[in-house]
Design a protein around this motif. Structure first.
Motif, PDB file in Angstrom:
ATOM      1  N   GLY A 183     -38.365  63.848  -7.841  1.00 39.59           N
ATOM      2  CA  GLY A 183     -37.383  63.389  -6.591  1.00 39.59           C
ATOM      3  C   GLY A 183     -38.173  62.562  -5.690  1.00 39.59           C
ATOM      4  O   GLY A 183     -37.777  61.636  -5.158  1.00 39.59           O
ATOM      5  N   ALA A 184     -39.292  63.102  -5.236  1.00 34.28           N
ATOM      6  CA  ALA A 184     -40.028  62.735  -4.130  1.00 34.28           C
ATOM      7  C   ALA A 184     -40.353  61.140  -4.448  1.00 34.28           C
ATOM      8  O   ALA A 184     -40.520  60.353  -3.612  1.00 34.28           O
ATOM      9  N   GLY A 185     -40.919  61.104  -5.602  1.00 27.55           N
ATOM     10  CA  GLY A 185     -41.416  59.455  -5.961  1.00 27.55           C
ATOM     11  C   GLY A 185     -40.170  58.840  -5.988  1.00 27.55           C
ATOM     12  O   GLY A 185     -40.343  57.509  -5.589  1.00 27.55           O
ATOM     13  N   ARG A 186     -39.054  59.131  -6.557  1.00 25.87           N
ATOM     14  CA  ARG A 186     -37.844  58.292  -6.588  1.00 25.87           C
ATOM     15  C   ARG A 186     -37.300  57.873  -5.239  1.00 25.87           C
ATOM     16  O   ARG A 186     -36.886  56.753  -4.958  1.00 25.87           O
ATOM     17  N   LEU A 187     -37.468  58.754  -4.372  1.00 23.13           N
ATOM     18  CA  LEU A 187     -37.025  58.441  -2.873  1.00 23.13           C
ATOM     19  C   LEU A 187     -37.895  57.559  -2.272  1.00 23.13           C
ATOM     20  O   LEU A 187     -37.414  56.570  -1.645  1.00 23.13           O
ATOM     21  N   ALA A 188     -39.569  57.801  -2.505  1.00 19.24           N
ATOM     22  CA  ALA A 188     -40.198  56.801  -2.106  1.00 19.24           C
ATOM     23  C   ALA A 188     -40.002  55.329  -2.757  1.00 19.24           C
ATOM     24  O   ALA A 188     -40.410  54.643  -1.953  1.00 19.24           O
ATOM     25  N   GLY A 189     -39.741  55.164  -3.861  1.00 16.48           N
ATOM     26  CA  GLY A 189     -39.642  53.944  -4.620  1.00 16.48           C
ATOM     27  C   GLY A 189     -38.613  53.262  -3.698  1.00 16.48           C
ATOM     28  O   GLY A 189     -38.357  52.225  -3.559  1.00 16.48           O
ATOM     29  N   TYR A 190     -37.426  54.132  -3.575  1.00 13.72           N
ATOM     30  CA  TYR A 190     -36.065  53.537  -2.967  1.00 13.72           C
ATOM     31  C   TYR A 190     -36.499  52.908  -1.456  1.00 13.72           C
ATOM     32  O   TYR A 190     -36.070  51.913  -1.262  1.00 13.72           O
ATOM     33  N   ARG A 191     -37.188  53.728  -0.897  1.00 15.54           N
ATOM     34  CA  ARG A 191     -37.634  53.376   0.557  1.00 15.54           C
ATOM     35  C   ARG A 191     -38.567  52.004   0.134  1.00 15.54           C
ATOM     36  O   ARG A 191     -38.435  51.132   1.216  1.00 15.54           O
ATOM     37  N   ALA A 192     -39.746  52.186  -0.387  1.00 19.03           N
ATOM     38  CA  ALA A 192     -40.732  51.177  -0.462  1.00 19.03           C
ATOM     39  C   ALA A 192     -39.818  49.733  -0.883  1.00 19.03           C
ATOM     40  O   ALA A 192     -40.257  48.656  -0.354  1.00 19.03           O
ATOM     41  N   ALA A 193     -38.986  49.583  -1.899  1.00 16.24           N
ATOM     42  CA  ALA A 193     -38.204  48.281  -2.111  1.00 16.24           C
ATOM     43  C   ALA A 193     -37.603  47.935  -1.194  1.00 16.24           C
ATOM     44  O   ALA A 193     -37.680  46.766  -0.579  1.00 16.24           O
ATOM     45  N   HIS A 194     -37.007  48.781  -0.252  1.00 20.07           N
ATOM     46  CA  HIS A 194     -36.341  48.194   0.996  1.00 20.07           C
ATOM     47  C   HIS A 194     -37.257  47.756   1.854  1.00 20.07           C
ATOM     48  O   HIS A 194     -36.995  46.505   2.618  1.00 20.07           O
ATOM     49  N   GLU A 195     -38.370  48.387   2.036  1.00 17.02           N
ATOM     50  CA  GLU A 195     -39.377  47.958   3.091  1.00 17.02           C
ATOM     51  C   GLU A 195     -39.976  46.449   2.656  1.00 17.02           C
ATOM     52  O   GLU A 195     -40.103  45.762   3.563  1.00 17.02           O
ATOM     53  N   ALA A 196     -40.001  46.268   1.286  1.00 18.80           N
ATOM     54  CA  ALA A 196     -40.814  45.243   0.739  1.00 18.80           C
ATOM     55  C   ALA A 196     -39.899  44.207   0.889  1.00 18.80           C
ATOM     56  O   ALA A 196     -40.236  42.880   1.221  1.00 18.80           O
ATOM     57  N   ALA A 197     -38.504  44.414   0.828  1.00 15.82           N
ATOM     58  CA  ALA A 197     -37.563  43.296   1.068  1.00 15.82           C
ATOM     59  C   ALA A 197     -37.210  42.947   2.384  1.00 15.82           C
ATOM     60  O   ALA A 197     -36.416  42.086   2.817  1.00 15.82           O
TER      61      ALA A 197
END
Lengths: 327, 327
Positions: A183-197
């Motif tokens: 769960g933690a990883g998936r949340l982090a990925g969701y955030r990271a993608a927003h950040e990157a974009a």
DNA sequence: CTAGGTTGTGGCAACGATTCCACATGGCAA
DNA sequence: TTGCCATGTGGAATCGTTGCCACAACCTAG
């Protein structure tokens, strides 16, 4: 058996196992006697003597969830080919049941355990008993030891990037927990993608379900859609949540992907059966299971004091028809 | 352990198991010592001495098929509650693998085996080794011994009656095998319903698939639809066949149920997720599994020489949207 | 002819828990 | 005081397999 073949127990052992010296004709005589009386060596006596069995404990959360079933199927296949067998225990996500299973495995002197851990206590307890542990899918607490994990952050990033690239700006995340590394990883990925974009993320679009049931996910989806009608895409963090979300969307007759895009994590059969098919991240679950068993087996073979093996299974985006550009 | 508690092994055994005389304070001292050093009695030594273990072998065809996964989940739940554990082996429908598993179970001195049998040899072999056997879902060859079975004939009759009552007269049956009691029963039920309704049955509408894969069922469906365009309803004899049939129907964009009705056997998750939902026969698979385990447990408890228990699980028709009157 | 090696087998102890049996202690009644 | 029963504990055998060791038979080289 020794009587039947007219030799001593030692000779029976040597003849059947092919260890040490045995005259060919004696070996044959023993084999014949064994076949005649249907003799099968007692695995318990052997385990007692050898202080280890050909059993491997497998501890998963829910056999009815195809993710775990596929994982177990992959594990079993490799173990069986290697002459081991699988003691399968469901812990229903309960730490107490998990600890009970650990007791059982310890009592049986299993040669190893593959576990999708609920609490770190169980993993610690197994280690204290000198049992080889492979953590599968997620890690609980402890950072060391063998593990086969999905790259949850990357997987979630793939999905989120895909949605962002389609033009979505209001992407909701439906998730059940973030204590586990999944769960933690998936949340982090969701955030990271927003950040990157460079897309600002509205924290209110992260919706937590109240239990592991699909029904809870359905409810959470309903609340989310009511509270935020401007959401254009839903990312369900696992297959059960996706099921609940899909059911609620169907109930409301929302057009997917025209009015709402839906993406998931983990590929399970219904996702390719429904129309539109669900865009999701596959982790090739059966191979995932196989890898777990292989890591355990090589730990059993090789010198015990090797470096821990950490395998990261590459997630892969499967684009189907449930995701499209927002209107 | 005996040293740690300062008593003899006999006393440790009595204290921990509560058998025979033990002074309360000694019992407590032993318990404390056990907890202190994390002592867990060796299950292999115990099994060796007692000539029986707390293990039950479970032999199924395919863990990835939700029918078997649910069955195993039900079995495991009941076994675990009773203090037993499950050795799960997949035989992939192969008689050879099945026999190997039987060897393993015999070697482990399992207290019983629950099996969805492939060949009658395995069941016979288990009996010869004095192992309690419960046949689940189907019977291979042998007519005696404990079994938990679905009433396949009645279930298939329910489906066929339903279709006939809707007005269908050209109902095709897609089936994989009729050697097992499952296939044979379902075929018989399909026939019986036609007979009872006085509708003549065209034998050419009974289509056999060439393997257990969904893909084979898809192919068989294609051939059938090409050869008999006048068919108005399809009855898939199990969930895998239903999957193949559904995929072919989707591929051809045939309107269900307007142009073609589809019914299945066994309820698995995708059937209620797709639109239209699939009309099918449910056997309440998890409870089915629980019953199997209960039958085995009562055999283990009770006098060994009881009458065989044969349980027939009542099938239930679940009408969804995939079946309707033909045009 | 003898010493030493090779080949093959049986005896014995050990793995750890259970269970029957023997025996010790203490209380109580005859 | 003696005898008996209840209570509690330890000793020893046992389950079936393995692996070390001893030993026997035979062969071969010196």
């Amino acid at each position: 058996m020794a009587r039947e073949a007219g030799v001593s127990p030692s000779t029976v052992s040597r003849a059947l196992n092919g260890t040490g010296y045995t005259a060919p004709q004696v070996r044959e005589r023993v084999r014949a006697a064994a076949a005649r009386i249907g003799y099968i060596p007692d695995a318990n006596a052997r385990s007692l003597r050898n202080r280890s069995s050909r059993s491997v404990g497998v501890l998963i959360s829910d056999l009815r969830n195809p993710f775990y079933a596929d994982l177990a199927a992959g594990i079993e296949q490799v173990l069986r080919a290697a002459g081991y067998h699988m003691i399968l225990v469901n812990d229903d996500g309960s730490a107490e049941e998990e600890l009970l299973a650990v007791q059982t495995f310890a009592a049986m002197r299993v040669s190893g355990v593959i576990i999708t851990p609920v609490s770190s206590r169980s993993v610690k307890s197994l280690r204290e008993h000198g049992i080889n542990v492979v953590q599968a899918d997620r890690r609980a607490g402890t950072r060391h030891g063998d593990a086969v994990l999905g790259d949850n952050e990357q997987g979630a990033e793939l999905v989120t990037e895909h949605l962002l690239a389609l033009g979505h700006r209001r992407i909701a995340l439906l998730i059940d927990e973030t204590k586990w590394t999944t769960g933690a990883g998936r949340l982090a990925g969701y955030r990271a993608a927003h950040e990157a974009a460079g897309v600002p993320l509205d924290e209110k679009l992260i919706a937590f379900t109240t239990s592991f049931e699909a029904e809870a996910a359905r409810g959470a989806t309903a609340e989310l859609l009511d509270a935020h009608p401007d959401v254009t895409a839903l990312f369900a963090a696992n297959n059960v949540i996706a099921q609940g979300a899909f059911q609620e969307i169907q109930r409301r007759r929302i057009a997917v992907p025209r009015k709402l895009s839906l993406a998931a994590y983990d590929d399970v059969p219904w996702m390719s059966m429904v129309r539109p098919g669900i865009t999701t991240v596959t982790q090739h679950t059966v191979s995932f299971g196989k890898r777990c068993a292989e890591v355990l087996l090589s730990r059993l073979d090789g010198a015990a004091e090797q470096e821990p093996t950490i395998i990261h299974v590459q997630p892969e985006l499967v684009v189907r028809a449930s995701t499209a550009a927002p209107r």
